[in-house]
Design a protein around this motif. Structure first.
Motif, PDB file in Angstrom:
ATOM      1  N   ALA A 139      30.382  44.869  75.504  1.00 51.29           N
ATOM      2  CA  ALA A 139      31.389  45.848  75.060  1.00 51.29           C
ATOM      3  C   ALA A 139      31.499  46.983  76.083  1.00 51.29           C
ATOM      4  CB  ALA A 139      31.033  46.395  73.679  1.00 51.29           C
ATOM      5  N   ILE A 140      30.345  47.430  76.605  1.00 51.36           N
ATOM      6  CA  ILE A 140      30.350  48.499  77.618  1.00 51.36           C
ATOM      7  C   ILE A 140      31.075  48.012  78.879  1.00 51.36           C
ATOM      8  CG2 ILE A 140      28.868  49.830  79.185  1.00 51.36           C
ATOM      9  CD1 ILE A 140      26.853  50.046  76.828  1.00 51.36           C
ATOM     10  N   ALA A 141      30.827  46.760  79.254  1.00 49.55           N
ATOM     11  CA  ALA A 141      31.483  46.215  80.458  1.00 49.55           C
ATOM     12  C   ALA A 141      32.995  46.147  80.296  1.00 49.55           C
ATOM     13  CB  ALA A 141      30.923  44.822  80.774  1.00 49.55           C
ATOM     14  N   LEU A 142      33.454  46.027  79.046  1.00 47.71           N
ATOM     15  CA  LEU A 142      34.895  45.836  78.806  1.00 47.71           C
ATOM     16  C   LEU A 142      35.616  47.148  78.514  1.00 47.71           C
ATOM     17  CD1 LEU A 142      34.708  42.651  76.532  1.00 47.71           C
ATOM     18  CD2 LEU A 142      35.199  42.765  78.991  1.00 47.71           C
ATOM     19  N   ILE A 143      34.895  48.261  78.527  1.00 49.79           N
ATOM     20  CA  ILE A 143      35.405  49.517  77.997  1.00 49.79           C
ATOM     21  C   ILE A 143      36.632  50.034  78.748  1.00 49.79           C
ATOM     22  CG2 ILE A 143      34.315  51.526  79.130  1.00 49.79           C
ATOM     23  CD1 ILE A 143      32.901  51.838  76.280  1.00 49.79           C
TER      24      ILE A 143
END
Ligand SMILES: Nc1ncnc2c1ncn2[C@@H]1O[C@H](COP(=O)(O)OP(=O)(O)O)[C@@H](O)[C@H]1O
Ligand SMILES: [Mg+2]
Length: 292
Positions: A139-143
């Motif tokens: 999720a952090i990578a896609l933020i």
């Protein structure tokens, strides 16, 4: 098709070790490239250079034809390992912390739902299970709604169910049209997720293509598998290789091999015939097994 990322003659030397040794790579827009290799092959070093986080000793990397710059930082998503996270922060706080770093952003609610994080939002991230943690890191990578997403061994150490769940999320990312670069030492993961595979060994790419292409280019033959006990003492005569409890015979002509086995009095009651796999390919290219 055009390349989103290109690397030319990329090298990284550490004292006494050449981790990446003259790597050339084009990654097509919208594809998932699986970089496959055993521990120490140079996968992490490669991905860190491509992410723009590690300075190559020599060579060139371009994103849509341009050198890596501030614009690149806004367009890539990196699945970090735990070390990049602050202690005592909850999942929600971690997401907010990383969201604040970018101008371009996905809706957090959408990401939380997409990565199945609703139940863990107020939990300290250090108290997550392995699978939950990987989902938060994704999720952090896609933020920043990146065009290109880097995943370095995202399922290593996860149980089979958690691995499958994570694969589903990667498929979702692909359905959104994103380009994915994934490193793994799992054959099944590369096969399941990638439409393009580069096999890496000792800092170099030793084979490249779609999973089906790699198999058909390198092998036309099948593997006949029998209990090792059936072959014992006659390995040489029957051209068999023993792996644990199984004896394997490579065959370009299954009928002929079966006749030979029957003539030798071998029981075929437990015979299995399969096409060769990426695992076989790796062993034949490198002389080494992939350690899972
Ligand atoms: N910071 C470093 N200093 C010295 N050697 C390193 C460093 N990082 C990686 N290496 C070495 O480079 C090689 C490739 O490592 P790595 O890229 O981590 O491989 P992989 O991710 O495929 O397991 C290994 O021999 C490793 O020991
Ligand atoms: Mg690694």
């Amino acid at each position: 098709m055009s390349a989103i990322l290109t690397a030319r003659e990329l090298r990284k030397r550490y004292r006494g070790v050449t981790a990446v040794d003259g790597l050339n790579l084009d990654i097509e827009e919208g594809s998932c490239l699986g970089l496959l290799g055993p521990n120490g092959a140079g996968k992490s070093t490669t991905i860190e250079m491509l992410e723009g986080l590690l300075q190559p000793s020599s060579g060139e990397i371009r994103f849509r034809g341009r050198p890596l710059d501030q614009h690149y930082r806004e367009r890539v998503g990196i699945q970090f390992q735990n070390t990049a996270l602050q202690d005592f922060l909850t999942v929600r706080e971690n997401l907010q912390f990383f969201a604040a770093l970018y101008k371009r952003r996905r809706s957090l609610d959408e990401l939380i739902a997409g990565c199945h994080l609703e139940e863990y939002l107020d939990r300290d991230h250090r108290r997550l299970s392995g699978g939950q943690r990987q989902r938060m890191l994704l999720a952090i990578a896609l933020i920043n709604d990146p065009d290109l997403v880097f995943l370095d061994e995202p399922t290593t150490g996860l149980d089979p169910q958690a691995r499958r769940n994570f694969w589903e999320l990667v498929q979702d990312v692909r359905r959104r049209g994103k380009t994915v670069l994934l490193t793994t030492h799992y054959m099944d993961e590369a096969y399941e997720l990638s439409d393009d595979i580069a096999i890496m060994d000792r800092g170099r790419i030793v084979a490249r293509g779609s999973p089906q292409q790699l198999l058909s280019e390198h092998f036309s033959d099948s593997v006949l598998e029998l209990p090792a006990a059936e072959i014992k003492g006659r390995e040489q005569e029957l051209s068999a290789v023993t792996r644990g409890d199984a004896a394997e015979i490579l065959s370009a002509d299954v009928n002929k091999t079966v006749q030979k086995l029957l003539a030798a009095g071998v029981s075929l009651a437990q015979l299995k015939i399969r096409p060769r796999t990426l695992e076989d390919l790796f062993i034949s290219l490198t002389g080494r097994e992939l350690r899972a």
